[in-house]
Design a protein around this motif. Structure first.
Motif, PDB file in Angstrom:
ATOM      1  N   SER A 281     -12.087 118.247  47.242  1.00 48.66           N
ATOM      2  CA  SER A 281     -12.627 117.425  46.572  1.00 48.66           C
ATOM      3  C   SER A 281     -13.676 117.616  47.080  1.00 48.66           C
ATOM      4  N   VAL A 282     -14.326 118.267  48.578  1.00 48.80           N
ATOM      5  CA  VAL A 282     -15.352 117.773  49.762  1.00 48.80           C
ATOM      6  C   VAL A 282     -16.749 118.384  48.692  1.00 48.80           C
ATOM      7  N   ILE A 283     -16.781 119.578  47.744  1.00 43.96           N
ATOM      8  CA  ILE A 283     -17.419 120.427  47.688  1.00 43.96           C
ATOM      9  C   ILE A 283     -18.435 119.340  46.831  1.00 43.96           C
ATOM     10  N   ALA A 284     -17.694 118.643  46.082  1.00 42.99           N
ATOM     11  CA  ALA A 284     -18.672 117.354  45.160  1.00 42.99           C
ATOM     12  C   ALA A 284     -18.879 116.263  45.765  1.00 42.99           C
TER      13      ALA A 284
ATOM     14  N   SER B 163     -18.752 112.745  46.588  1.00 39.08           N
ATOM     15  CA  SER B 163     -18.367 111.565  45.323  1.00 39.08           C
ATOM     16  C   SER B 163     -20.026 110.263  45.323  1.00 39.08           C
ATOM     17  N   LYS B 164     -20.696 110.408  45.563  1.00 42.05           N
ATOM     18  CA  LYS B 164     -22.184 109.749  45.733  1.00 42.05           C
ATOM     19  C   LYS B 164     -23.118 110.143  44.602  1.00 42.05           C
ATOM     20  N   LEU B 165     -22.786 111.676  43.902  1.00 44.25           N
ATOM     21  CA  LEU B 165     -23.103 111.655  42.780  1.00 44.25           C
ATOM     22  C   LEU B 165     -22.043 111.620  41.229  1.00 44.25           C
ATOM     23  N   THR B 166     -20.884 111.931  42.432  1.00 40.01           N
ATOM     24  CA  THR B 166     -20.115 112.109  40.960  1.00 40.01           C
ATOM     25  C   THR B 166     -19.325 110.938  39.998  1.00 40.01           C
ATOM     26  N   GLY B 167     -19.733 109.714  41.604  1.00 39.24           N
ATOM     27  CA  GLY B 167     -19.208 108.800  41.068  1.00 39.24           C
ATOM     28  C   GLY B 167     -17.201 108.901  41.429  1.00 39.24           C
ATOM     29  N   ALA B 168     -16.804 107.922  42.457  1.00 39.00           N
ATOM     30  CA  ALA B 168     -15.656 108.450  42.998  1.00 39.00           C
ATOM     31  C   ALA B 168     -14.023 107.844  40.983  1.00 39.00           C
ATOM     32  N   GLY B 169     -14.904 107.936  40.129  1.00 41.67           N
ATOM     33  CA  GLY B 169     -14.273 109.122  39.097  1.00 41.67           C
ATOM     34  C   GLY B 169     -13.027 109.721  39.615  1.00 41.67           C
ATOM     35  N   LEU B 170     -14.536 110.804  39.954  1.00 37.62           N
ATOM     36  CA  LEU B 170     -13.574 112.144  40.168  1.00 37.62           C
ATOM     37  C   LEU B 170     -12.455 112.922  41.168  1.00 37.62           C
ATOM     38  N   ILE B 171     -12.979 111.605  42.517  1.00 39.26           N
ATOM     39  CA  ILE B 171     -11.900 111.626  43.433  1.00 39.26           C
ATOM     40  C   ILE B 171     -10.672 111.076  42.704  1.00 39.26           C
ATOM     41  N   LYS B 172     -10.687 109.808  41.909  1.00 41.10           N
ATOM     42  CA  LYS B 172      -9.685 109.813  41.184  1.00 41.10           C
ATOM     43  C   LYS B 172      -8.853 110.287  40.506  1.00 41.10           C
TER      44      LYS B 172
ATOM     45  N   LEU C  42       2.345 110.741  50.175  1.00 43.81           N
ATOM     46  CA  LEU C  42       2.311 110.309  48.454  1.00 43.81           C
ATOM     47  C   LEU C  42       1.411 108.777  48.644  1.00 43.81           C
ATOM     48  N   LEU C  43       2.773 108.147  49.480  1.00 39.71           N
ATOM     49  CA  LEU C  43       1.291 107.144  49.796  1.00 39.71           C
ATOM     50  C   LEU C  43      -0.192 107.389  50.651  1.00 39.71           C
ATOM     51  N   GLY C  44      -0.616 108.513  51.646  1.00 38.29           N
ATOM     52  CA  GLY C  44      -1.765 108.661  51.935  1.00 38.29           C
ATOM     53  C   GLY C  44      -2.530 108.662  49.768  1.00 38.29           C
ATOM     54  N   LEU C  45      -2.013 109.543  49.183  1.00 39.11           N
ATOM     55  CA  LEU C  45      -3.251 110.075  48.030  1.00 39.11           C
ATOM     56  C   LEU C  45      -2.927 108.648  47.236  1.00 39.11           C
ATOM     57  N   ILE C  46      -2.105 107.514  47.077  1.00 37.51           N
ATOM     58  CA  ILE C  46      -2.284 106.009  46.882  1.00 37.51           C
ATOM     59  C   ILE C  46      -3.523 105.373  47.093  1.00 37.51           C
TER      60      ILE C  46
ATOM     61  N   VAL D 294      -6.768 104.175  44.967  1.00 39.12           N
ATOM     62  CA  VAL D 294      -7.360 102.719  45.302  1.00 39.12           C
ATOM     63  C   VAL D 294      -8.053 102.543  45.861  1.00 39.12           C
ATOM     64  N   PHE D 295      -8.986 102.534  47.200  1.00 41.60           N
ATOM     65  CA  PHE D 295      -9.638 102.287  47.642  1.00 41.60           C
ATOM     66  C   PHE D 295     -10.610 103.262  48.394  1.00 41.60           C
ATOM     67  N   HIS D 296     -10.418 104.044  46.793  1.00 36.19           N
ATOM     68  CA  HIS D 296     -12.123 104.770  47.329  1.00 36.19           C
ATOM     69  C   HIS D 296     -13.264 104.770  46.558  1.00 36.19           C
ATOM     70  N   GLN D 297     -14.553 104.573  47.131  1.00 37.26           N
ATOM     71  CA  GLN D 297     -15.662 104.229  46.654  1.00 37.26           C
ATOM     72  C   GLN D 297     -15.974 104.971  46.579  1.00 37.26           C
ATOM     73  N   ASP D 298     -17.526 105.232  45.906  1.00 41.23           N
ATOM     74  CA  ASP D 298     -18.493 105.906  45.926  1.00 41.23           C
ATOM     75  C   ASP D 298     -18.805 107.140  46.830  1.00 41.23           C
ATOM     76  N   GLU D 299     -18.959 106.545  48.023  1.00 42.10           N
ATOM     77  CA  GLU D 299     -19.474 106.452  49.225  1.00 42.10           C
ATOM     78  C   GLU D 299     -18.462 106.560  50.582  1.00 42.10           C
ATOM     79  N   LYS D 300     -17.488 107.850  50.456  1.00 37.70           N
ATOM     80  CA  LYS D 300     -16.580 107.729  51.582  1.00 37.70           C
ATOM     81  C   LYS D 300     -16.797 107.667  53.450  1.00 37.70           C
ATOM     82  N   SER D 301     -15.040 106.263  53.221  1.00 45.89           N
ATOM     83  CA  SER D 301     -15.771 105.363  53.852  1.00 45.89           C
ATOM     84  C   SER D 301     -14.484 106.200  55.371  1.00 45.89           C
ATOM     85  N   LYS D 302     -15.185 106.057  57.110  1.00 47.18           N
ATOM     86  CA  LYS D 302     -14.627 105.951  58.105  1.00 47.18           C
ATOM     87  C   LYS D 302     -12.526 106.480  57.178  1.00 47.18           C
ATOM     88  N   LEU D 303     -12.471 105.732  56.904  1.00 50.04           N
ATOM     89  CA  LEU D 303     -10.957 105.864  56.459  1.00 50.04           C
ATOM     90  C   LEU D 303     -10.114 106.642  55.249  1.00 50.04           C
ATOM     91  N   MET D 304     -11.758 106.591  54.353  1.00 50.92           N
ATOM     92  CA  MET D 304     -11.276 108.174  53.354  1.00 50.92           C
ATOM     93  C   MET D 304     -11.335 109.451  54.185  1.00 50.92           C
TER      94      MET D 304
END
Length: 259
Positions: A26-29, A31-40, A76-80, A84-94
């Motif tokens: 998932s880090v290849i693209a 997420s700032k350019l694709t938007g968080a939607g691709l990660i989701k 599964l919890l990590g994926l959820i 739910v919380f991933h934004q366009d820019e990855k946070s330290k939590l992500m």
């Protein structure tokens, strides 16, 4: 290996490989350019694969009362949380969840072969090969949502796929040389000469030659920025890689061949 155990192992392999590799690549693209939607999209696909794997695991004799099921639950919890919380820019939590999920899924894939080094490496190579093509197909689909996205991420994925393919062809060629008696006329090994050769031809043609040929067409299309045509090629490659790796894992689990 008993039929039930064989089906469970091979099902778990494909499901966990998809879940792991979609997270890993998932880090290849960006997420700032694709938007968080691709990660989701990738994360939700991983959730679907993991949930099916958990259902299969729950039907085993040990059911839900084992470490592997517990790790799947944490994954599964990590994926959820990512979904739910991933934004366009990855946070330290992500970033932390990314490392955690990659590690847990790698552990789960290796657990299928009891962490034996060569067997684990074989499963890892197969999972990565399957995963990078599946990831590329989903990424290509995302260009319908973000049409101005550069073709660069798909080109990186194509190069990664070629690297994995070269490693796998080299390993398969060496294993074939070491086990040539398995494919000699009048052999008593495996299921017999004709069936052994049928498996080998399916593995090489579907799993290697067709994918290699399609990958060159895919590269040409990416250079022309014909993303929709490229995605069509990737859909076909996804179909063939599943067949190729299914035959490969069958030969490995039943006959111990690293092909």
């Amino acid at each position: 290996m008993a039929t039930v155990d064989f089906i469970k192992t091979i099902s778990d392999f494909f499901l966990l490989s998809v879940a792991w590799s979609l997270v890993l690549f998932s880090v290849i693209a960006n997420s700032k350019l694709t938007g968080a939607g691709l990660i989701k999209l990738l994360t939700n696909t991983s959730i679907g694969a993991l949930v099916i794997s958990m259902v299969i695991g729950a039907l085993s004799p040990s059911g839900m009362f084992n470490n592997i099921f517990g790790l799947k639950l944490f994954a599964l919890l990590g994926l959820i949380l990512v979904s739910v919380f991933h934004q366009d820019e990855k946070s330290k939590l992500m970033y932390a969840l990314y490392l955690f999920l990659c590690g847990v899924f790698l552990y789960l894939v290796c657990s299928l072969v009891n962490f034996q080094l060569l067997h684990s490496l074989f499963f890892i190579s197969a999972g990565l090969f399957l995963g990078i093509i599946t990831y590329s197909m989903l990424l290509g689909h995302w260009y319908l949502v973000v049409p101005k996205l550069s073709a660069h991420p798909l080109k990186i994925a194509a190069i990664v796929m070629w690297i994995i393919l070269i490693i796998k062809i080299t390993w398969s060629s060496y294993s074939l040389f070491q086990n040539y008696g398995f494919f000699e006329e009048q052999t008593q090994l495996g299921a017999g000469y004709a069936f052994n050769w049928m498996l080998l031809l399916m593995r090489v043609s579907f799993g290697y030659l067709v994918i290699l040929g399609m990958s060159f067409f895919n590269w040409k299309l990416l250079q022309l920025r014909s993303i929709q045509s490229s995605t069509g090629i990737l859909y076909a490659m996804t179909f063939f890689v599943f067949i190729g790796e299914l035959v490969s894992i069958y030969m490995f689990l039943n006959y111990g061949l690293f092909i």
